[in-house]
Design an enzyme around this catalytic site. Sequence first.
Site, PDB file in Angstrom:
ATOM      1  N   ARG A   1       3.967  10.763  -7.244  1.00 19.71           N
ATOM      2  CA  ARG A   1       2.658  11.320  -7.589  1.00 19.71           C
ATOM      3  C   ARG A   1       1.998  12.068  -6.438  1.00 19.71           C
ATOM      4  NH1 ARG A   1      -0.259   6.263 -10.040  1.00 19.71           N
ATOM      5  NH2 ARG A   1       1.545   5.188  -9.182  1.00 19.71           N
TER       6      ARG A   1
ATOM      7  N   ASN B   1      -4.101  -8.335  -8.710  1.00 21.07           N
ATOM      8  CA  ASN B   1      -3.178  -8.586  -7.608  1.00 21.07           C
ATOM      9  C   ASN B   1      -3.143  -7.371  -6.683  1.00 21.07           C
ATOM     10  OD1 ASN B   1      -1.029  -9.525  -6.044  1.00 21.07           O
ATOM     11  ND2 ASN B   1       0.513  -8.727  -7.464  1.00 21.07           N
TER      12      ASN B   1
HETATM   13  C1  UD1 Z   1       2.431  -3.927  -7.872  1.00 22.42           C
HETATM   14  C2  UD1 Z   1       2.316  -5.372  -8.366  1.00 22.42           C
HETATM   15  C3  UD1 Z   1       1.001  -5.527  -9.122  1.00 22.42           C
HETATM   16  C4  UD1 Z   1      -0.161  -5.124  -8.239  1.00 22.42           C
HETATM   17  C5  UD1 Z   1       0.034  -3.726  -7.687  1.00 22.42           C
HETATM   18  C6  UD1 Z   1      -1.004  -3.427  -6.644  1.00 22.42           C
HETATM   19  C7  UD1 Z   1       4.568  -6.145  -8.831  1.00 22.42           C
HETATM   20  C8  UD1 Z   1       5.552  -6.438  -9.870  1.00 22.42           C
HETATM   21  N1  UD1 Z   1       3.424  -5.668  -9.239  1.00 22.42           N
HETATM   22  O1  UD1 Z   1       2.522  -3.107  -9.020  1.00 22.42           O
HETATM   23  O2  UD1 Z   1       0.849  -6.866  -9.540  1.00 22.42           O
HETATM   24  O3  UD1 Z   1      -1.373  -5.189  -8.973  1.00 22.42           O
HETATM   25  O4  UD1 Z   1       1.322  -3.597  -7.046  1.00 22.42           O
HETATM   26  O5  UD1 Z   1      -0.959  -2.097  -6.263  1.00 22.42           O
HETATM   27  O6  UD1 Z   1       4.822  -6.383  -7.669  1.00 22.42           O
HETATM   28  N2  UD1 Z   1       8.716  -1.087  -4.000  1.00 22.42           N
HETATM   29  C9  UD1 Z   1       9.943  -1.089  -3.399  1.00 22.42           C
HETATM   30  N3  UD1 Z   1      11.059  -1.186  -4.174  1.00 22.42           N
HETATM   31  C10 UD1 Z   1      11.007  -1.318  -5.521  1.00 22.42           C
HETATM   32  C11 UD1 Z   1       9.730  -1.333  -6.145  1.00 22.42           C
HETATM   33  C12 UD1 Z   1       8.609  -1.219  -5.350  1.00 22.42           C
HETATM   34  O7  UD1 Z   1      10.039  -0.986  -2.174  1.00 22.42           O
HETATM   35  O8  UD1 Z   1      12.055  -1.425  -6.138  1.00 22.42           O
HETATM   36  C13 UD1 Z   1       7.527  -0.980  -3.171  1.00 22.42           C
HETATM   37  C14 UD1 Z   1       6.780   0.322  -3.408  1.00 22.42           C
HETATM   38  O9  UD1 Z   1       7.174   1.312  -2.489  1.00 22.42           O
HETATM   39  C15 UD1 Z   1       5.336  -0.092  -3.169  1.00 22.42           C
HETATM   40  C16 UD1 Z   1       5.307  -1.551  -3.582  1.00 22.42           C
HETATM   41  O10 UD1 Z   1       6.632  -2.001  -3.531  1.00 22.42           O
HETATM   42  O11 UD1 Z   1       4.993  -0.014  -1.813  1.00 22.42           O
HETATM   43  C17 UD1 Z   1       4.703  -1.758  -4.977  1.00 22.42           C
HETATM   44  O12 UD1 Z   1       5.509  -1.140  -5.949  1.00 22.42           O
HETATM   45  P1  UD1 Z   1       4.894  -0.412  -7.201  1.00 22.42           P
HETATM   46  O13 UD1 Z   1       6.002   0.018  -8.074  1.00 22.42           O
HETATM   47  O14 UD1 Z   1       3.894   0.580  -6.773  1.00 22.42           O
HETATM   48  O15 UD1 Z   1       4.175  -1.639  -7.921  1.00 22.42           O
HETATM   49  P2  UD1 Z   1       3.001  -1.565  -8.975  1.00 22.42           P
HETATM   50  O16 UD1 Z   1       3.533  -1.273 -10.317  1.00 22.42           O
HETATM   51  O17 UD1 Z   1       1.910  -0.731  -8.457  1.00 22.42           O
END
Ligand code: UD1
Length: 452
Positions: A18, A174
């Site tokens: 994004r 969260n």
């Molecule tokens: C996540 C949380 C959610 C919270 C929100 C806050 C989970 C399942 N959900 O959701 O409860 O309210 O953040 O912003 O954790 N990332 C990785 N590898 C992956 C997936 C994610 O490194 O495979 C990292 C992303 O770069 C990011 C973070 O983890 O920094 C969060 O991932 P993102 O997919 O943005 O989670 P949300 O759906 O926003």
Amino acid sequence: MSPRLLLIVVLAAGEGTRMKSALPKVLHKIAGRSMLGHVLALARELAPQSLAVVIGPGMDDVRAEALREAPTAKVFVQAERKGTADAVLTAREALAQHKGDVLVLYADTPLLTTDALRRVMGSLDQGAGIAALGFEAADPTGYGRLLTDPGGWLMGIREERDASESERRIRLCNSGVMGFRLDDLLGVLGRIGNANAKGEFYLTDAVEIARRGAVRAGVVVCAEEEVLGVNSRDQLAAAEATFQARARLHVMREGATLIAPETVWLAYDTKLGRDVIIEPNVFFGPGVTVEDGAEIKANCHIEHSHIGPGARVGPFARLRPGADLGPRVHVGNFVEIKNSTLGEGAKANHLSYVGDGDVGGGANIGAGTIFCNYDGFNKHRTVIGSGAFIGSNSSLVAPVKIGDGAYIGSGSVITKDVAAGALALERSAQEERPGWAAKFRAMMGRRKSKAG
Ligand code: UD1
Ligand code: CA
């Protein structure tokens, strides 16, 4: 209680689509430092025994930035983006070697404070096996919701897409920050499945799994602005604004006067001494120290520079990397200084370029002086002795040395060293023709009447 060991895992594998950027999201900057840098700096303040950073495949620049900000960090590459639990498991080797608490942070949450993180660790001290950092969201859309029991303990975390109507009405969300004090964190993570709306392995599912093993989970609440997640350019700007507001407050509390704080842009590491006065519209890039009592007048751009006590800079001055101004130096309007030292009380008040120079104490650089430091291939130094006087509109062609107390006549192009106390002049002698103007006008008048 004996001090517990701490492992911090920073998740930075997201691409940040994004942002619509060629740069990975976590390398975008707030106040001159990458978001990853902010989070790693925060992590280091907690003095963890180990620090792990999870990046995506091919993110060499993210790896380099991680190691620049935290040289002892271990970097792990998550092969596929399968969710936050999978991301943490990517650091399996660090988790397996570690006996103690684990704190998970997201690299796109740059406004976190150590206070919030310490409170998360505090919740573990009070008996929680898992502690989540939550916040009351003004608009909870898109966040995971924290499900609590009447005693305030955390029962589970439900992602928006998997939440029921009533769960979606919960505003306690969260932030993503989670602390763990579990005997078998790897085991819990390994039991997390991906039977959910996104088909991802959610770290947040650790709460329900651990609770089945009679582990208690706690919630720590912080202000929403502390956990602002940056996913887009407008959120980046919002995070910058919050950071700036905090930084301005901090420098004012330390004794600097900002006449119009909302117009002064500080870097993450700007240091302002006591009784420093900053006029409106001043921009600080990284690496600037301003000593006590110095004054920065309106509309200056300053980066990687040192400004000595009682110095006066601007209005409209530009200090580029390596500008080092001694005590009570004056730098005036439309003066650019780069990689140069100016000794105590030296002055360059108007329209000059001072590049790759050493200017002695009390020397005066006249209006329009240019340090010609570059020959198209190499940069050379100009050295000016103390108390020297450089007449206006002079060009000093480096390498060149002007001795102590010497004078340079205005408009000179100086290519050879000048001895201390001498006058150097490089311009043709002035000629004067008495009565010339009247004769010239008369001649022009005759031509005009002939032509008419
Ligand atoms: C996540 C949380 C959610 C919270 C929100 C806050 C989970 C399942 N959900 O959701 O409860 O309210 O953040 O912003 O954790 N990332 C990785 N590898 C992956 C997936 C994610 O490194 O495979 C990292 C992303 O770069 C990011 C973070 O983890 O920094 C969060 O991932 P993102 O997919 O943005 O989670 P949300 O759906 O926003
Ligand atoms: Ca997110």
